[in-house]
Design a protein around this motif. Structure first.
Motif, PDB file in Angstrom:
ATOM      1  N   ARG A 606      17.046   4.759 -21.588  1.00 10.78           N
ATOM      2  CA  ARG A 606      16.389   5.520 -20.683  1.00 10.78           C
ATOM      3  C   ARG A 606      15.007   6.064 -21.530  1.00 10.78           C
ATOM      4  O   ARG A 606      14.847   5.919 -22.736  1.00 10.78           O
ATOM      5  N   ALA A 610      13.617  11.253 -19.815  1.00 10.37           N
ATOM      6  CA  ALA A 610      14.887  11.129 -19.052  1.00 10.37           C
ATOM      7  C   ALA A 610      16.318  10.836 -19.634  1.00 10.37           C
ATOM      8  O   ALA A 610      17.374  10.462 -19.417  1.00 10.37           O
ATOM      9  N   GLU A 679      14.598   6.312 -14.412  1.00 11.98           N
ATOM     10  CA  GLU A 679      14.736   6.757 -15.484  1.00 11.98           C
ATOM     11  C   GLU A 679      14.578   5.576 -16.603  1.00 11.98           C
ATOM     12  O   GLU A 679      14.449   6.141 -17.856  1.00 11.98           O
TER      13      GLU A 679
END
Length: 913
Positions: A606, A610, A679
């Protein structure tokens, strides 16, 4: 009759006479008690026989003579339990892995010189074994099972043992499933080999070691090429099922030798160690081993559930016992008139039903043992590993005592009422009415409310045991309050039709027989309704988390890529031709994926903005490229093709999504990775992919990260996670191989068409076929079964009480007939009495079931994965089914009672003639 023993003898004599005189009622009570005892006795025999103690494990794994079974070790030292080699834990990392030859050499130096080491290797070869040009599912194995020291391990049932290279024997399961016979000629292509080996089946074997296993067994060195047999790593190594050594000879394998073998990373099952285990002080790292763990919460839940089952049995038998108590009221009154005390009357009633419960439980336990033996014989014929038939007399004794005790417990209230009866009223046939006591009613309602509160609070507090115990307490409280509820219902009868008014008032006057019937219906409907609500929530939960693999009607034909080679283009073309021949294919394309060798894993990470919360594991949900955000599941609108990591130029994705994601196809064609998880896209417009190799020389080395340009998926039916462009394979340092064919259909294929296509592809190319049919409710059968079971149990309890009500109301019906009532009055009264009992019990049962289902749903919410961003468990009320129960059972009870009751009264015999 003032002494204890004379009273007991009289009670037993009267009990035997009453049982024989009222055979129909006695049979009903006996059946209620016997059925669960019979079922649990059979389950006990099967379960106990299926439990293998350490000696049984030795017999199955070592036969009658072998000294030990040694599992291949890779050089990483471990600790194990003396009696269970599979219960172990790693200790430390060695300087390097052992090759096969190194391990065999070191093991040879540890065991006694007088013992012999026999290799036993199993390898999955189902994709490359052919019979008459068709593939068969089988596991390849090399073992000289006819070695003198291996007696009892494998039994020769037909033919002979292999004596030369290329000769094999087949197990009974393989014969049953694939039709292989002695004399058949098979071809086998070992992984990585370009030449086939011709195999001749020379025998058929069975026994505990090969029970329920499809295998072809050859002599050592007669099937596997040397490079495959000696492989320690690589794509072939992962396909080994078991690689073991059997130790035979005169000398046992001691605990000290087991510890030395543990240092090689090997676990050992030793006959001598199991028979004479070492003291705990000689077991290193004992605290690190997995102890025998008993889930106290689970045991408590089972205990509560068993208690509820026994309560249900008692409630079902209760109306029949109440019938007996009312029928015997005059006889008991005569005993009282001749000097019997209250304890004598109680003893007579308790002895009657205790005798029924004891005899029926004994007979049921014996029948259960017979049923269990028959079931075990059937399971053995299906190659189940059942070493012996184990009948535990202690289990049977507990079940018999439970059955007899349940009958006695169900008799306590009628016995108490018999001891307090008005003797004069009983002899003259008068029936009195006593309103329920306020303190008893308040206590019963208090218990019910407290049970509900405890259940809800415990469910919210993640205590499953207390939640289930609270539900049980609430049900017991409602059962105890049923008499009060009957009395309250009778007060609302003023404006009811005559038949209903008569039934309600009669039920209130005779609560002793009505309350058990209402309680039985309540408990049955409560259990069924709880199951209906929970299964509805389960169905809703499964629907929410369901991920389609493609658009409806999509077909996946999956090839085996465990060898790292992928599917040849010619095979893909043949697979597509087969699909078009067997199914209504509209469009088709080959798809590319990583191999199943388990050597490489791709993990998108990610972006910094995020990250998951601190209490969640970083990387959760991204395993194997799925790329989900702090959650194990994302929006179910995204497709998930069986966890595949796909490489595509847009061609296969167009087929999978049915042409609904044009922007995604274009992005893949231009070399962009496409992801449904924004993300995963970093600020520089790339996805960062960790490339972890399980065969890396240094397992502690830093995992490389590769950046790929990426865009967010725009299609309505995109694939969840990340789809990589074909060109990304080179950048990632992996090979994308052809993994099979995906197709769409012009209509939904039938199950027969799917089965035909799968059979053809499985036997010709070793491929597996699945058709995307969308989410299907697999719980429908369970819902119907619950509905039927609760209805049957409720009707049994209802009609038992109605039968007594009809007998006791003959005088009232005769009076009504004398003043002009028509012949159909009796039918209407019977229907009303059935409807009243069933309605009261059903309404309370449905309410209790809804509460119970709610509590179980709350418990499941607490069991959600910590990474979930929402709860997929929600309270869903199956209104149609609950209304079917709430309205259907009373209506059915009334109709059956109306149709089954004679309109005219039979002639009555006068007392004294």
């Amino acid at each position: 009759m003032t002494g204890w023993f004379p009273a007991g003898r009289v009670a037993l004599r009267l009990a035997r006479r009453d049982v024989w005189r009222n055979r129909g009622r006695s049979a009903l009570v006996a059946l209620m008690i016997a059925l669960p005892v019979l079922g649990m006795s059979a389950v006990s025999v099967i379960a106990r026989s299926d439990e293998l103690d350490p000696q049984d494990h030795v017999r199955v794994a070592l036969g009658e003579k072998a000294q030990a079974l040694v599992y291949y070790g890779d050089g990483e030292p471990i600790s194990q339990r003396p009696d269970d080699p599979l219960d172990n834990t790693a200790v430390s990392r060695d300087e390097g892995e052992l090759t096969r030859a190194e391990f065999l050499g070191r093991a040879r130096r540890i065991v006694s010189d007088r013992d012999v080491l026999i290799t036993d290797d199993r390898h999955w070869g189902s994709r490359s074994i052919r019979r008459d040009g068709r593939l068969i599912d089988a596991r390849m194995r090399e073992l000289d099972y006819d070695t003198p020291g291996l007696g009892g391990l494998i039994e020769q049932r037909e033919g002979r043992a292999p004596q030369a290279d290329g000769e094999v024997v087949a197990t009974g399961t393989l014969v049953r499933d694939s039709g292989v016979r002695v004399g058949d000629v098979l071809t086998y292509r070992p992984p990585g080999s370009g030449a086939d080996i011709v195999l001749t089946v020379v025998g058929i074997v069975g026994g505990y070691d090969v029970a329920d296993s499809s295998e072809l067994i050859g002599r050592t060195g007669g099937i596997f090429p040397a490079d495959l047999r000696d492989a320690t790593t690589g794509p072939f190594f992962e396909q080994w099922d078991d690689r073991t050594l059997l130790v035979t000879g005169p000398d046992p394998v001691t605990w000290d030798q087991v510890l030395d073998l543990n240092q090689l990373g090997s676990t050992v099952l030793s006959r001598a160690v199991v028979e004479n285990p070492p003291p705990s002080s000689q077991v290193p790292h004992e605290d690190d081993l997995a102890d025998d763990y008993t889930d106290r919460s689970g045991v408590g839940i089972v205990a509560v559930v068993v208690g509820l089952v026994l309560l249900q049995i008692a409630l079902l038998a209760g109306p029949a016992i109440a019938v007996g108590a009312r029928r015997n009221q005059r006889s008991l009154a005569l005993l009282a008139a001749t000097g019997a005390q209250a304890r004598h009357l109680r003893a007579v009633l308790l002895a009657t039903n205790g005798l029924i419960g004891l005899v029926s439980s004994l007979v049921a336990a014996g029948l259960g043992v017979a049923v269990g033996r028959l079931a075990i014989a059937g399971l053995r014929s299906r190659e189940w590993t059942l070493v012996r038939t184990d009948v535990h007399l202690s289990d049977l004794a507990v079940l018999v005592v439970a059955g007899a005790g349940t009958a006695v417990a169900a008799s306590l209230v009628p016995a108490r009422q018999a001891a307090r009866m008005d003797v004069v009223a009983a002899l003259t046939g008068r029936r009195g009415y006593a309103p329920p006591k306020l303190r008893v009613s308040a206590a019963a309602f208090g218990v019910a409310v407290a049970g509900v509160v405890v259940a809800l609070v415990a469910a919210a507090g993640e205590s499953a045991f207390l939640a289930v115990a609270g539900l049980a307490t609430a049900e017991v409280g409602l059962v105890a309050a049923s008499g009060t509820l009957i009395a309250l219902a009778a007060r609302s009868a003023v404006r009811m039709p005559f038949a209903v008014r008569f039934a309600l008032r009669d039920a209130a006057r005779q609560r002793a027989r009505t309350a058990p019937a209402v309680a039985a219906v309540l408990a049955a409907v409560a259990g069924g309704s709880t199951g209906l609500v929970f299964l509805a929530a389960q169905n809703h939960h499964d629907d929410l988390i369901y991920r389609a693999s493609s658009v409806p009607g999509g077909v996946w034909a999956m090839a085996d890529t465990a060898d790292g080679q992928g599917q040849p283009a010619a095979e893909a073309a043949e697979a597509e031709a087969t699909l078009r021949r067997e199914l209504p294919i509209d469009s088709a394309a080959a798809f590319f994926r990583l191999t199943y060798s388990g050597d490489v894993f791709l993990r998108p990470t990610r972006s910094p903005g995020a990250r998951c919360p601190d209490d969640q594991t970083e990387g959760m949900g991204t395993y194997n490229g799925m790329g989900e955000v702090c959650s194990f599941r994302t929006d179910s609108k995204f497709l998930a093709p069986y966890g595949e990591v796909l490489f595509d130029d847009g061609t296969a994705l167009r087929v999978v999504t049915g042409g609904l994601a044009e922007a995604d196809y274009q992005a893949l064609a231009e070399g962009f990775a496409v992801t449904t998880s924004p993300e995963l896209i970093w600020p520089d417009g790339t996805v960062h992919v960790e490339v972890e190799r399980m065969s890396a020389d240094d397992p502690d080395a830093e995992i490389p990260v590769v950046r790929l340009k990426a865009v967010e998926a725009q299609g309505a039916g995109s694939l969840a996670g990340v789809v990589y462009p074909i060109g990304a394979a080179k950048a990632l340092g992996v090979e994308a191989v052809r993994g099979g064919v995906v197709a769409t259909t012009s209509r939904m294929p039938t199950s027969e068409e799917e089965a035909a296509a799968e059979k053809e592809l499985k036997e010709t190319l070793g491929m597996y076929v699945t058709v995307e049919r969308g989410y299907t409710n697999d719980l429908a059968v369970g819902l119907v079964a619950l509905l039927i079971a609760s209805s049957v149990v409720s009707l049994i309890g209802t009609f038992t009480a109605v039968g007594l009500a009809a007998a006791e109301s003959r005088a009232d019906v005769s009076t009504l007939a004398a003043v002009g009532a028509g012949p159909g009055v009796r039918r209407r009264l019977a229907a009303a009495q059935s409807g009243v009992i069933a309605t009261l019990g059903t309404v309370l049962g449905v309410f209790s079931g809804v509460v119970g289902g709610w509590v179980l749903v709350l418990v499941q919410q607490d069991n959600e994965f910590p990474g979930e961003t929402r709860s997929y468990w929600e309270l869903v009320l199956p209104w149609e089914l609950l209304l079917t129960v709430g309205v259907g059972i009373p209506l059915l009870a009334g109709l059956i009672a109306f149709a089954g009751t004679r309109s005219r009264l039979p002639l009555a015999r006068r007392i004294g003639q």
